[in-house]
Scaffold this motif. Structure first.
Motif, mmCIF file in Angstrom:
data_model
loop_
_atom_site.group_PDB
_atom_site.id
_atom_site.type_symbol
_atom_site.label_atom_id
_atom_site.label_comp_id
_atom_site.label_asym_id
_atom_site.label_seq_id
_atom_site.Cartn_x
_atom_site.Cartn_y
_atom_site.Cartn_z
ATOM 1 N N UNK A 49 3.141 14.504 3.875
ATOM 2 C CA UNK A 49 4.180 13.541 4.244
ATOM 3 C C UNK A 49 3.960 12.300 3.382
ATOM 4 N N UNK A 50 4.899 11.970 2.561
ATOM 5 C CA UNK A 50 4.739 10.812 1.698
ATOM 6 C C UNK A 50 5.243 11.097 0.296
ATOM 7 N N UNK A 51 5.069 10.141 -0.603
ATOM 8 C CA UNK A 51 4.384 8.862 -0.392
ATOM 9 C C UNK A 51 5.187 7.902 0.488
ATOM 10 N N UNK A 52 4.436 7.105 1.264
ATOM 11 C CA UNK A 52 5.028 6.097 2.144
ATOM 12 C C UNK A 52 4.600 4.731 1.609
ATOM 13 N N UNK A 53 5.525 3.993 1.049
ATOM 14 C CA UNK A 53 5.211 2.683 0.474
ATOM 15 C C UNK A 53 5.597 1.579 1.456
ATOM 16 N N UNK A 54 4.590 0.780 1.825
ATOM 17 C CA UNK A 54 4.812 -0.278 2.812
ATOM 18 C C UNK A 54 4.264 -1.606 2.311
ATOM 19 N N UNK A 55 5.068 -2.656 2.480
ATOM 20 C CA UNK A 55 4.572 -4.012 2.267
ATOM 21 C C UNK A 55 3.756 -4.433 3.483
ATOM 22 N N UNK A 115 -4.101 15.118 11.468
ATOM 23 C CA UNK A 115 -3.302 14.247 10.609
ATOM 24 C C UNK A 115 -4.275 13.354 9.846
ATOM 25 N N UNK A 116 -4.280 13.491 8.519
ATOM 26 C CA UNK A 116 -5.207 12.742 7.669
ATOM 27 C C UNK A 116 -4.406 11.723 6.857
ATOM 28 N N UNK A 117 -4.771 10.457 6.999
ATOM 29 C CA UNK A 117 -4.080 9.382 6.291
ATOM 30 C C UNK A 117 -4.918 8.930 5.100
ATOM 31 N N UNK A 118 -4.327 8.910 3.921
ATOM 32 C CA UNK A 118 -4.979 8.368 2.729
ATOM 33 C C UNK A 118 -4.117 7.224 2.186
ATOM 34 N N UNK A 119 -4.732 6.357 1.388
ATOM 35 C CA UNK A 119 -3.972 5.239 0.819
ATOM 36 C C UNK A 119 -4.278 5.089 -0.667
ATOM 37 N N UNK A 120 -3.238 4.735 -1.413
ATOM 38 C CA UNK A 120 -3.334 4.461 -2.846
ATOM 39 C C UNK A 120 -3.986 5.594 -3.625
ATOM 40 N N UNK A 121 -3.659 6.839 -3.246
ATOM 41 C CA UNK A 121 -4.134 7.994 -4.000
ATOM 42 C C UNK A 121 -5.595 8.349 -3.797
ATOM 43 N N UNK A 146 0.848 -1.196 0.000
ATOM 44 C CA UNK A 146 0.000 0.000 0.000
ATOM 45 C C UNK A 146 0.880 1.241 0.000
ATOM 46 N N UNK A 147 0.440 2.277 -0.758
ATOM 47 C CA UNK A 147 1.113 3.580 -0.751
ATOM 48 C C UNK A 147 0.272 4.557 0.069
ATOM 49 N N UNK A 148 0.854 5.089 1.128
ATOM 50 C CA UNK A 148 0.143 5.993 2.026
ATOM 51 C C UNK A 148 0.634 7.427 1.836
ATOM 52 N N UNK A 149 -0.238 8.381 2.171
ATOM 53 C CA UNK A 149 0.125 9.788 2.278
ATOM 54 C C UNK A 149 -0.509 10.344 3.542
ATOM 55 N N UNK A 150 0.199 11.245 4.205
ATOM 56 C CA UNK A 150 -0.316 11.891 5.408
ATOM 57 C C UNK A 150 -0.331 13.390 5.173
ATOM 58 N N UNK A 151 -1.456 14.009 5.481
ATOM 59 C CA UNK A 151 -1.600 15.464 5.340
ATOM 60 C C UNK A 151 -1.736 16.093 6.711
ATOM 61 N N UNK A 152 -0.926 17.112 6.976
ATOM 62 C CA UNK A 152 -1.003 17.855 8.232
ATOM 63 C C UNK A 152 -1.823 19.110 8.013
ATOM 64 N N UNK A 153 -2.858 19.321 8.821
ATOM 65 C CA UNK A 153 -3.704 20.510 8.742
ATOM 66 C C UNK A 153 -3.740 21.210 10.088
ATOM 67 N N UNK A 154 -3.746 22.535 10.051
ATOM 68 C CA UNK A 154 -3.914 23.366 11.242
ATOM 69 C C UNK A 154 -5.192 24.161 11.077
ATOM 70 N N UNK A 155 -6.178 23.896 11.955
ATOM 71 C CA UNK A 155 -7.488 24.536 11.868
ATOM 72 C C UNK A 155 -8.082 24.418 10.462
ATOM 73 N N UNK A 156 -7.933 23.283 9.845
ATOM 74 C CA UNK A 156 -8.534 23.035 8.547
ATOM 75 C C UNK A 156 -7.700 23.443 7.358
ATOM 76 N N UNK A 157 -6.587 24.141 7.586
ATOM 77 C CA UNK A 157 -5.740 24.602 6.481
ATOM 78 C C UNK A 157 -4.567 23.638 6.302
ATOM 79 N N UNK A 158 -4.346 23.233 5.058
ATOM 80 C CA UNK A 158 -3.267 22.294 4.774
ATOM 81 C C UNK A 158 -1.916 22.961 4.986
ATOM 82 N N UNK A 159 -1.029 22.291 5.730
ATOM 83 C CA UNK A 159 0.286 22.832 6.015
ATOM 84 C C UNK A 159 1.425 21.976 5.462
ATOM 85 N N UNK A 160 1.218 20.665 5.392
ATOM 86 C CA UNK A 160 2.338 19.810 4.999
ATOM 87 C C UNK A 160 1.820 18.474 4.474
#
Length: 267
Positions: A215-221, A245-251, A199-213
């Motif tokens: 993190x990824x892609x993080x590819x893990x078996x 911190x919002x985690x999504x997978x495979x786009x 799986x390919x993961x991505x993590x989005x950092x938000x402050x009060x709803x605004x996207x700040x950063x």
């Protein structure tokens, strides 16, 4: 005890063989209950052989889960070696108690497991013995069925992803509750793949709803873990700023997992 110790040696050597499976069945399903039965009832007159065997299976099925429950509340948890050690320890202690109690009885009154079997006709057996034999067969059947289902579930496994945030020291509850403006504090972010596939993961950092950063892609078996320190900072004072911190997978666009913290930002 000899069989139990031999099984422990096989497991410690990492030997995966049919012999290990054959020895593990009585080790889990019979030995704990049998040694407990002989510790409680060391005399021949206390209970007959068939009754002892049935009770041994029943007590084993009751005792082993209780030992697992005890392990679950220890730092070692329920895994191969802790289970092996606690069952071996229980069997050893019950065996020593059995030997001690039997030594106090006259030699002719001590119960010993007999390996001489006769073949009485089914109709010639007492009714209670027939009921106990049927019960024993049912216990063995249920035990083997449960073992088979457990093995199948272990091969398939649950499908999920662990997603967690810890304090900078890697401990729960050590989260930053307060920041000064433009100060950066770290949190410890972790992702563990239990999806039974890559799986390919991505993590989005938000402050009060605004996207700040991002993190990824993080590819893990399957079974792999990713961990990293993430910095949090804010440029303006604010009470109860929500850090997400919002985690999504495979786009995928919809978050698969989410975690949020509340942080006060001071001037």
């Amino acid at each position: 005890m000899g069989i139990s110790v031999f099984l422990a040696i096989l497991i410690s050597l990492g030997a995966a063989s049919p012999l290990r499976a054959v020895l593990a069945l009585p080790f889990i399903l019979f030995f704990p209950g049998y040694t407990l039965t002989t510790a409680l009832l060391p005399g021949k007159k206390d209970m007959g052989g068939i009754e002892r065997i049935v009770l041994s299976f029943g007590l084993s099925i009751a005792v082993v889960p209780l030992l697992g429950l005890i392990l679950n509340h220890t730092p070692w948890g329920i895994s191969l070696y802790p289970v092996l050690i606690i069952v071996l320890l229980f069997t050893s202690v019950m065996s020593m108690i059995s030997l001690s109690r039997r030594k106090r009885l006259p030699h002719g009154e001590r119960y010993t497991l007999s390996w001489r079997f006769s073949k009485p006709g089914w109709l010639e057996m007492p009714r209670n013995d027939r009921v106990l034999l049927v019960t024993l067969a049912g216990i063995i059947f249920i035990g083997l069925g449960t073992l088979g289902l457990t093995s199948a579930n272990q091969r398939t496994g649950e499908i999920y992803t662990e997603f967690y945030v810890l304090g900078a020291a890697g401990k729960i509850g050590d989260y930053p509750g307060e920041l000064k403006t433009n100060e950066t504090k770290q949190v410890f972010l972790g992702v563990v793949n239990h999806e039974q596939r890559r799986v390919t993961y991505n993590v989005e950092l938000r402050l009060d709803g605004s996207k700040k950063k991002d993190i990824g892609p993080i590819e893990l078996e399957h079974g792999q873990t990713w961990e990293g320190n993430i910095g949090i900072s804010a440029g303006k004072p604010k009470n109860k700023m929500m850090v997400e911190f919002l985690l999504t997978k495979d786009g995928e666009s919809v978050p698969y997992r989410s975690i949020h913290l509340w942080v006060d930002v001071k001037p």
